[in-house]
Write an enzyme that holds these catalytic residues in place. Structure first.
Site, PDB file in Angstrom:
ATOM      1  N   HIS A 158      50.809  24.514  35.974  1.00  0.00           N
ATOM      2  CA  HIS A 158      50.834  24.886  34.555  1.00  0.00           C
ATOM      3  C   HIS A 158      52.011  24.258  33.805  1.00  0.00           C
ATOM      4  O   HIS A 158      52.060  24.322  32.572  1.00  0.00           O
ATOM      5  CB  HIS A 158      50.903  26.401  34.395  1.00  0.00           C
ATOM      6  CG  HIS A 158      49.672  27.122  34.841  1.00  0.00           C
ATOM      7  ND1 HIS A 158      48.420  26.836  34.340  1.00  0.00           N
ATOM      8  CD2 HIS A 158      49.489  28.116  35.754  1.00  0.00           C
ATOM      9  CE1 HIS A 158      47.522  27.629  34.918  1.00  0.00           C
ATOM     10  NE2 HIS A 158      48.144  28.407  35.780  1.00  0.00           N
ATOM     11  N   ASP A 204      42.671  25.469  41.936  1.00  0.00           N
ATOM     12  CA  ASP A 204      43.186  26.784  41.580  1.00  0.00           C
ATOM     13  C   ASP A 204      42.189  27.492  40.661  1.00  0.00           C
ATOM     14  O   ASP A 204      41.409  26.835  39.969  1.00  0.00           O
ATOM     15  CB  ASP A 204      44.535  26.624  40.870  1.00  0.00           C
ATOM     16  CG  ASP A 204      45.293  27.919  40.700  1.00  0.00           C
ATOM     17  OD1 ASP A 204      46.137  28.223  41.561  1.00  0.00           O
ATOM     18  OD2 ASP A 204      45.048  28.635  39.711  1.00  0.00           O
ATOM     19  N   HIS A 206      42.851  29.012  37.951  1.00  0.00           N
ATOM     20  CA  HIS A 206      43.228  28.742  36.574  1.00  0.00           C
ATOM     21  C   HIS A 206      43.352  27.229  36.342  1.00  0.00           C
ATOM     22  O   HIS A 206      43.796  26.495  37.220  1.00  0.00           O
ATOM     23  CB  HIS A 206      44.560  29.409  36.239  1.00  0.00           C
ATOM     24  CG  HIS A 206      44.565  30.888  36.482  1.00  0.00           C
ATOM     25  ND1 HIS A 206      45.006  31.442  37.671  1.00  0.00           N
ATOM     26  CD2 HIS A 206      44.182  31.917  35.696  1.00  0.00           C
ATOM     27  CE1 HIS A 206      44.892  32.752  37.606  1.00  0.00           C
ATOM     28  NE2 HIS A 206      44.391  33.075  36.430  1.00  0.00           N
ATOM     29  N   ASP A 293      43.610  31.775  44.474  1.00  0.00           N
ATOM     30  CA  ASP A 293      43.238  32.899  43.628  1.00  0.00           C
ATOM     31  C   ASP A 293      41.765  32.857  43.256  1.00  0.00           C
ATOM     32  O   ASP A 293      41.286  33.689  42.479  1.00  0.00           O
ATOM     33  CB  ASP A 293      44.110  32.971  42.368  1.00  0.00           C
ATOM     34  CG  ASP A 293      44.444  31.619  41.769  1.00  0.00           C
ATOM     35  OD1 ASP A 293      43.894  30.609  42.240  1.00  0.00           O
ATOM     36  OD2 ASP A 293      45.259  31.572  40.828  1.00  0.00           O
TER      37      ASP A 293
END
Length: 351
Positions: A158, A204, A206, A293
Protein backbone atom coordinates in the site's frame (compact mmCIF):
# COMPACT_ATOMS: atom_id res chain seq x y z
CA UNK A 1 14.39 -21.85 -1.12
CA UNK A 2 16.28 -19.13 0.72
CA UNK A 3 14.21 -17.32 3.34
CA UNK A 4 15.16 -13.76 4.29
CA UNK A 5 14.00 -12.25 7.56
CA UNK A 6 13.48 -8.64 8.59
CA UNK A 7 14.90 -9.16 12.07
CA UNK A 8 14.17 -5.63 13.34
CA UNK A 9 10.43 -5.89 12.65
CA UNK A 10 9.59 -5.94 16.38
CA UNK A 11 10.60 -2.27 16.71
CA UNK A 12 7.28 -1.43 15.04
CA UNK A 13 4.42 -2.34 17.37
CA UNK A 14 1.78 0.42 17.63
CA UNK A 15 -0.66 0.04 20.53
CA UNK A 16 -3.78 0.62 18.43
CA UNK A 17 -5.23 1.71 15.11
CA UNK A 18 -8.49 3.39 14.12
CA UNK A 19 -10.69 1.17 11.95
CA UNK A 20 -14.08 2.28 10.66
CA UNK A 21 -14.33 4.88 13.40
CA UNK A 22 -13.33 2.53 16.22
CA UNK A 23 -10.11 2.36 18.24
CA UNK A 24 -9.02 -1.29 17.96
CA UNK A 25 -5.88 -3.34 18.72
CA UNK A 26 -3.29 -3.12 15.96
CA UNK A 27 -3.77 -6.17 13.71
CA UNK A 28 -0.35 -6.21 12.03
CA UNK A 29 1.56 -7.45 15.09
CA UNK A 30 5.02 -8.97 15.67
CA UNK A 31 3.24 -12.20 16.53
CA UNK A 32 2.61 -12.74 12.83
CA UNK A 33 6.32 -13.25 12.18
CA UNK A 34 6.72 -15.60 15.14
CA UNK A 35 3.82 -17.74 13.89
CA UNK A 36 5.24 -17.94 10.36
CA UNK A 37 8.76 -18.77 11.58
CA UNK A 38 7.46 -21.58 13.80
CA UNK A 39 5.45 -23.07 10.94
CA UNK A 40 8.40 -22.89 8.54
CA UNK A 41 10.68 -24.63 11.05
CA UNK A 42 8.13 -27.37 11.70
CA UNK A 43 7.72 -27.92 7.94
CA UNK A 44 11.48 -28.40 7.54
CA UNK A 45 12.44 -25.20 5.74
CA UNK A 46 15.99 -23.96 6.23
CA UNK A 47 16.51 -21.34 8.95
CA UNK A 48 16.01 -17.79 7.71
CA UNK A 49 18.86 -15.53 6.71
CA UNK A 50 18.85 -12.22 8.56
CA UNK A 51 19.01 -9.50 5.92
CA UNK A 52 20.84 -6.20 6.29
CA UNK A 53 18.55 -3.16 6.45
CA UNK A 54 17.98 -1.18 3.29
CA UNK A 55 19.90 2.08 3.06
CA UNK A 56 18.52 5.50 2.17
CA UNK A 57 20.17 5.12 -1.23
CA UNK A 58 18.33 1.81 -1.73
CA UNK A 59 15.00 3.34 -0.76
CA UNK A 60 15.47 6.44 -2.91
CA UNK A 61 15.12 4.28 -6.01
CA UNK A 62 11.33 4.49 -5.63
CA UNK A 63 10.59 6.73 -2.60
CA UNK A 64 11.00 10.50 -2.48
CA UNK A 65 13.65 12.14 -0.30
CA UNK A 66 11.13 14.23 1.65
CA UNK A 67 9.01 11.18 2.44
CA UNK A 68 12.02 9.20 3.69
CA UNK A 69 13.04 12.13 5.86
CA UNK A 70 9.53 12.20 7.32
CA UNK A 71 9.54 8.47 8.12
CA UNK A 72 12.95 8.77 9.76
CA UNK A 73 12.18 11.81 11.90
CA UNK A 74 8.41 12.30 12.04
CA UNK A 75 7.93 10.48 15.34
CA UNK A 76 10.63 12.48 17.12
CA UNK A 77 9.15 15.76 15.87
CA UNK A 78 5.67 14.69 16.89
CA UNK A 79 6.75 13.94 20.45
CA UNK A 80 8.92 17.07 20.65
CA UNK A 81 5.76 19.07 19.92
CA UNK A 82 4.17 17.53 22.99
CA UNK A 83 1.83 15.25 21.05
CA UNK A 84 0.94 11.76 22.26
CA UNK A 85 2.58 8.87 20.41
CA UNK A 86 2.05 7.23 18.01
CA UNK A 87 1.73 9.61 15.05
CA UNK A 88 -1.79 9.75 13.61
CA UNK A 89 -3.07 12.22 11.01
CA UNK A 90 -6.18 14.25 11.75
CA UNK A 91 -6.39 16.29 8.53
CA UNK A 92 -5.52 15.55 4.91
CA UNK A 93 -4.56 17.97 2.07
CA UNK A 94 -7.32 17.03 -0.37
CA UNK A 95 -7.60 18.90 -3.70
CA UNK A 96 -8.15 22.61 -3.18
CA UNK A 97 -6.12 22.75 0.03
CA UNK A 98 -2.59 24.14 0.29
CA UNK A 99 0.60 22.32 1.33
CA UNK A 100 2.23 25.20 3.19
CA UNK A 101 2.39 24.02 6.80
CA UNK A 102 5.38 22.00 7.98
CA UNK A 103 4.11 21.34 11.51
CA UNK A 104 4.01 17.68 12.66
CA UNK A 105 0.22 17.43 12.36
CA UNK A 106 0.27 18.67 8.76
CA UNK A 107 3.09 16.30 7.80
CA UNK A 108 1.14 13.33 9.16
CA UNK A 109 -1.74 14.09 6.81
CA UNK A 110 0.55 14.83 3.88
CA UNK A 111 2.38 11.49 4.05
CA UNK A 112 -0.28 9.10 5.40
CA UNK A 113 -3.55 8.34 3.61
CA UNK A 114 -5.44 6.47 6.35
CA UNK A 115 -5.52 5.63 10.07
CA UNK A 116 -3.94 2.17 9.87
CA UNK A 117 -0.33 3.31 9.50
CA UNK A 118 0.60 4.94 12.81
CA UNK A 119 4.26 5.85 13.15
CA UNK A 120 6.26 5.06 16.27
CA UNK A 121 9.86 5.69 17.22
CA UNK A 122 10.84 2.29 15.79
CA UNK A 123 8.74 2.26 12.63
CA UNK A 124 11.44 3.43 10.23
CA UNK A 125 13.95 0.94 11.65
CA UNK A 126 11.49 -1.90 11.15
CA UNK A 127 10.51 -0.75 7.66
CA UNK A 128 14.15 -0.52 6.54
CA UNK A 129 14.68 -4.04 7.83
CA UNK A 130 11.69 -5.32 5.84
CA UNK A 131 12.89 -3.56 2.69
CA UNK A 132 16.32 -5.09 3.19
CA UNK A 133 14.80 -8.58 3.29
CA UNK A 134 13.02 -7.99 -0.02
CA UNK A 135 16.17 -6.64 -1.66
CA UNK A 136 18.17 -9.61 -0.37
CA UNK A 137 15.60 -11.92 -1.94
CA UNK A 138 15.91 -10.08 -5.24
CA UNK A 139 19.69 -10.38 -5.08
CA UNK A 140 19.30 -14.13 -4.54
CA UNK A 141 17.38 -14.41 -7.80
CA UNK A 142 20.10 -12.48 -9.61
CA UNK A 143 22.63 -14.92 -8.13
CA UNK A 144 20.80 -17.80 -9.78
CA UNK A 145 18.26 -19.00 -7.20
CA UNK A 146 14.96 -20.10 -8.67
CA UNK A 147 12.91 -18.94 -5.69
CA UNK A 148 13.19 -16.95 -2.46
CA UNK A 149 10.85 -15.80 0.30
CA UNK A 150 11.17 -12.45 2.06
CA UNK A 151 9.43 -12.51 5.44
CA UNK A 152 8.82 -8.78 5.54
CA UNK A 153 7.20 -6.91 8.38
CA UNK A 154 5.80 -4.33 8.13
CA UNK A 155 4.29 -5.18 4.74
CA UNK A 156 4.60 -2.80 1.82
CA UNK A 157 2.19 -2.94 -1.11
CA UNK A 158 0.00 0.00 0.00
CA UNK A 159 3.01 2.34 0.33
CA UNK A 160 3.40 4.77 -2.56
CA UNK A 161 6.43 6.86 -3.47
CA UNK A 162 5.56 9.44 -0.81
CA UNK A 163 2.71 7.98 1.20
CA UNK A 164 2.13 5.38 3.93
CA UNK A 165 -1.11 3.51 4.52
CA UNK A 166 -2.64 0.11 5.16
CA UNK A 167 0.11 -0.99 7.60
CA UNK A 168 2.68 -0.17 4.89
CA UNK A 169 5.53 2.38 4.97
CA UNK A 170 8.12 1.26 2.39
CA UNK A 171 7.05 -0.76 -0.64
CA UNK A 172 9.09 -3.94 -0.27
CA UNK A 173 7.85 -5.68 -3.41
CA UNK A 174 8.24 -2.57 -5.55
CA UNK A 175 11.79 -2.04 -4.29
CA UNK A 176 12.64 -5.63 -5.25
CA UNK A 177 10.98 -5.34 -8.66
CA UNK A 178 12.71 -2.04 -9.42
CA UNK A 179 16.06 -3.52 -8.35
CA UNK A 180 15.57 -6.50 -10.66
CA UNK A 181 14.49 -4.26 -13.54
CA UNK A 182 17.47 -1.93 -13.17
CA UNK A 183 19.87 -4.86 -12.97
CA UNK A 184 18.96 -5.79 -16.53
CA UNK A 185 19.76 -2.44 -18.08
CA UNK A 186 23.08 -1.81 -16.35
CA UNK A 187 24.93 -4.95 -17.38
CA UNK A 188 24.29 -7.33 -20.26
CA UNK A 189 23.49 -5.23 -23.35
CA UNK A 190 21.30 -8.04 -24.68
CA UNK A 191 18.80 -7.53 -21.88
CA UNK A 192 19.03 -3.75 -22.23
CA UNK A 193 17.45 -4.08 -25.67
CA UNK A 194 14.17 -5.56 -24.42
CA UNK A 195 11.52 -3.92 -22.27
CA UNK A 196 9.85 -6.96 -20.61
CA UNK A 197 11.93 -7.55 -17.48
CA UNK A 198 9.86 -8.01 -14.31
CA UNK A 199 6.26 -8.79 -13.40
CA UNK A 200 4.64 -8.19 -10.03
CA UNK A 201 1.72 -10.43 -9.10
CA UNK A 202 -0.26 -9.20 -6.10
CA UNK A 203 -2.47 -11.84 -4.46
CA UNK A 204 -3.30 -9.95 -1.27
CA UNK A 205 -7.00 -9.49 -0.47
CA UNK A 206 -6.59 -5.73 -0.78
CA UNK A 207 -5.42 -3.95 -3.92
CA UNK A 208 -1.76 -2.93 -3.90
CA UNK A 209 -2.43 0.70 -4.69
CA UNK A 210 1.13 1.74 -3.83
CA UNK A 211 2.74 -0.75 -6.19
CA UNK A 212 0.36 0.25 -8.97
CA UNK A 213 1.12 3.94 -8.57
CA UNK A 214 4.90 3.45 -8.50
CA UNK A 215 4.96 1.58 -11.82
CA UNK A 216 1.90 3.11 -13.50
CA UNK A 217 3.89 4.91 -16.20
CA UNK A 218 6.57 2.25 -16.70
CA UNK A 219 6.68 -0.63 -19.18
CA UNK A 220 9.63 -2.51 -17.67
CA UNK A 221 7.50 -3.77 -14.75
CA UNK A 222 4.11 -5.34 -15.41
CA UNK A 223 1.79 -5.10 -12.39
CA UNK A 224 -1.06 -7.61 -12.05
CA UNK A 225 -3.38 -7.73 -9.05
CA UNK A 226 -6.22 -9.99 -7.89
CA UNK A 227 -8.13 -8.37 -5.06
CA UNK A 228 -11.47 -7.47 -3.53
CA UNK A 229 -13.39 -5.05 -5.68
CA UNK A 230 -12.65 -1.52 -4.42
CA UNK A 231 -16.29 -0.65 -5.03
CA UNK A 232 -16.91 -2.30 -1.64
CA UNK A 233 -13.47 -2.81 -0.07
CA UNK A 234 -10.35 -0.89 0.99
CA UNK A 235 -8.50 0.99 -0.51
CA UNK A 236 -11.70 2.12 -2.34
CA UNK A 237 -10.06 4.74 -4.58
CA UNK A 238 -7.81 2.50 -6.73
CA UNK A 239 -7.91 -1.05 -8.07
CA UNK A 240 -10.59 -0.88 -10.76
CA UNK A 241 -10.36 -2.88 -13.98
CA UNK A 242 -10.12 0.21 -16.20
CA UNK A 243 -6.83 1.30 -14.60
CA UNK A 244 -4.43 0.08 -17.30
CA UNK A 245 -1.40 2.33 -16.89
CA UNK A 246 -0.50 5.64 -18.50
CA UNK A 247 2.11 7.04 -20.88
CA UNK A 248 4.81 4.45 -21.55
CA UNK A 249 3.06 2.19 -19.03
CA UNK A 250 -0.30 2.09 -20.79
CA UNK A 251 -1.42 -1.53 -20.91
CA UNK A 252 1.13 -2.64 -18.31
CA UNK A 253 -1.20 -2.56 -15.29
CA UNK A 254 -3.93 -5.20 -14.94
CA UNK A 255 -6.49 -5.37 -12.15
CA UNK A 256 -8.82 -8.27 -11.45
CA UNK A 257 -11.42 -6.96 -8.94
CA UNK A 258 -13.23 -9.94 -7.41
CA UNK A 259 -16.61 -10.28 -5.68
CA UNK A 260 -17.06 -10.82 -1.97
CA UNK A 261 -17.13 -14.44 -0.86
CA UNK A 262 -15.26 -15.85 -3.87
CA UNK A 263 -14.17 -19.46 -3.30
CA UNK A 264 -11.17 -21.50 -4.44
CA UNK A 265 -12.61 -22.33 -7.86
CA UNK A 266 -13.51 -18.76 -8.73
CA UNK A 267 -10.23 -17.38 -7.44
CA UNK A 268 -8.07 -19.95 -9.24
CA UNK A 269 -9.93 -19.23 -12.49
CA UNK A 270 -9.07 -15.54 -12.19
CA UNK A 271 -5.49 -16.46 -11.26
CA UNK A 272 -5.14 -18.47 -14.47
CA UNK A 273 -6.09 -15.35 -16.45
CA UNK A 274 -3.58 -13.26 -14.52
CA UNK A 275 -0.81 -15.80 -15.05
CA UNK A 276 -1.54 -15.97 -18.77
CA UNK A 277 -1.15 -12.19 -18.97
CA UNK A 278 2.21 -12.48 -17.24
CA UNK A 279 3.30 -15.26 -19.61
CA UNK A 280 2.29 -13.13 -22.59
CA UNK A 281 4.40 -10.25 -21.25
CA UNK A 282 7.43 -12.52 -21.09
CA UNK A 283 9.31 -11.23 -18.03
CA UNK A 284 12.61 -12.55 -16.80
CA UNK A 285 11.68 -12.37 -13.10
CA UNK A 286 8.51 -12.53 -11.02
CA UNK A 287 7.82 -10.81 -7.69
CA UNK A 288 4.74 -11.99 -5.77
CA UNK A 289 3.09 -9.79 -3.16
CA UNK A 290 1.72 -12.63 -1.07
CA UNK A 291 -1.14 -11.72 1.22
CA UNK A 292 -3.06 -14.41 3.07
CA UNK A 293 -6.04 -12.30 4.08
CA UNK A 294 -7.88 -14.06 1.24
CA UNK A 295 -8.29 -16.97 3.68
CA UNK A 296 -11.84 -17.79 4.78
CA UNK A 297 -12.49 -16.13 8.12
CA UNK A 298 -9.68 -13.59 7.98
CA UNK A 299 -10.85 -10.69 10.16
CA UNK A 300 -9.84 -8.15 7.49
CA UNK A 301 -10.91 -10.17 4.47
CA UNK A 302 -14.04 -11.36 2.73
CA UNK A 303 -12.99 -14.25 0.49
CA UNK A 304 -13.37 -17.98 1.18
CA UNK A 305 -10.06 -19.64 0.26
CA UNK A 306 -8.93 -22.71 2.21
CA UNK A 307 -5.32 -23.62 3.07
CA UNK A 308 -4.93 -26.08 0.23
CA UNK A 309 -5.71 -23.32 -2.27
CA UNK A 310 -2.38 -21.65 -1.46
CA UNK A 311 -0.52 -24.82 -2.41
CA UNK A 312 -2.33 -24.78 -5.75
CA UNK A 313 -1.54 -21.08 -6.18
CA UNK A 314 2.15 -21.82 -5.58
CA UNK A 315 2.18 -24.64 -8.11
CA UNK A 316 0.40 -22.48 -10.69
CA UNK A 317 2.89 -19.65 -10.23
CA UNK A 318 5.80 -22.04 -10.67
CA UNK A 319 4.41 -23.21 -14.02
CA UNK A 320 5.54 -19.85 -15.43
CA UNK A 321 9.11 -21.11 -15.11
CA UNK A 322 10.39 -17.79 -13.75
CA UNK A 323 12.80 -17.06 -10.91
CA UNK A 324 10.30 -15.97 -8.26
CA UNK A 325 10.51 -13.85 -5.14
CA UNK A 326 7.65 -14.22 -2.65
CA UNK A 327 7.22 -11.10 -0.49
CA UNK A 328 5.08 -11.30 2.64
CA UNK A 329 2.13 -8.91 2.77
CA UNK A 330 -1.13 -9.35 4.74
CA UNK A 331 -2.81 -12.22 6.55
CA UNK A 332 -4.46 -11.79 9.95
CA UNK A 333 -6.18 -15.10 10.71
CA UNK A 334 -3.37 -16.00 13.09
CA UNK A 335 -4.50 -19.56 13.76
CA UNK A 336 -4.06 -20.42 10.06
CA UNK A 337 -1.37 -17.98 8.93
CA UNK A 338 1.59 -20.31 9.37
CA UNK A 339 -0.07 -23.21 7.56
CA UNK A 340 -1.13 -20.94 4.70
CA UNK A 341 2.37 -19.56 4.19
CA UNK A 342 3.86 -23.06 4.30
CA UNK A 343 1.33 -24.31 1.75
CA UNK A 344 2.20 -21.54 -0.72
CA UNK A 345 5.95 -22.02 -0.33
CA UNK A 346 5.65 -25.79 -0.62
CA UNK A 347 3.64 -25.31 -3.79
CA UNK A 348 6.37 -23.10 -5.23
CA UNK A 349 9.14 -25.45 -4.08
CA UNK A 350 7.67 -28.77 -5.25
CA UNK A 351 5.81 -27.94 -8.45
Amino acid sequence: MNIFLSADHHHHNPPFEILDGRVVPYAETPQRVAIILAALAEAGFAPPIVASPATIADLAAIHTADYLEYLANGSARWQAAGLSAPVFPSAWPLPGLRLRSDCPQAAAGRYTFDLSAPITAGTFTAACSAAGAALAGAAALLAGNTSAYALCRPPGHHAAAAMAGGYCYLNNAALAADYLARSQTSGDATWALRSPTVAVLDIDYHHGNGTQSIFYERNDVLTVSLHADPAYEYPYYLGYADERGAGAGEGYNLNFPLPAGIDDAGYLKALDQALQAIADYGPRYLVVSAGFDTFAGDPLGGFALITEAYRTIGRSITQLGLPTLIVQEGGYALEALGANVVALLQGVSTA
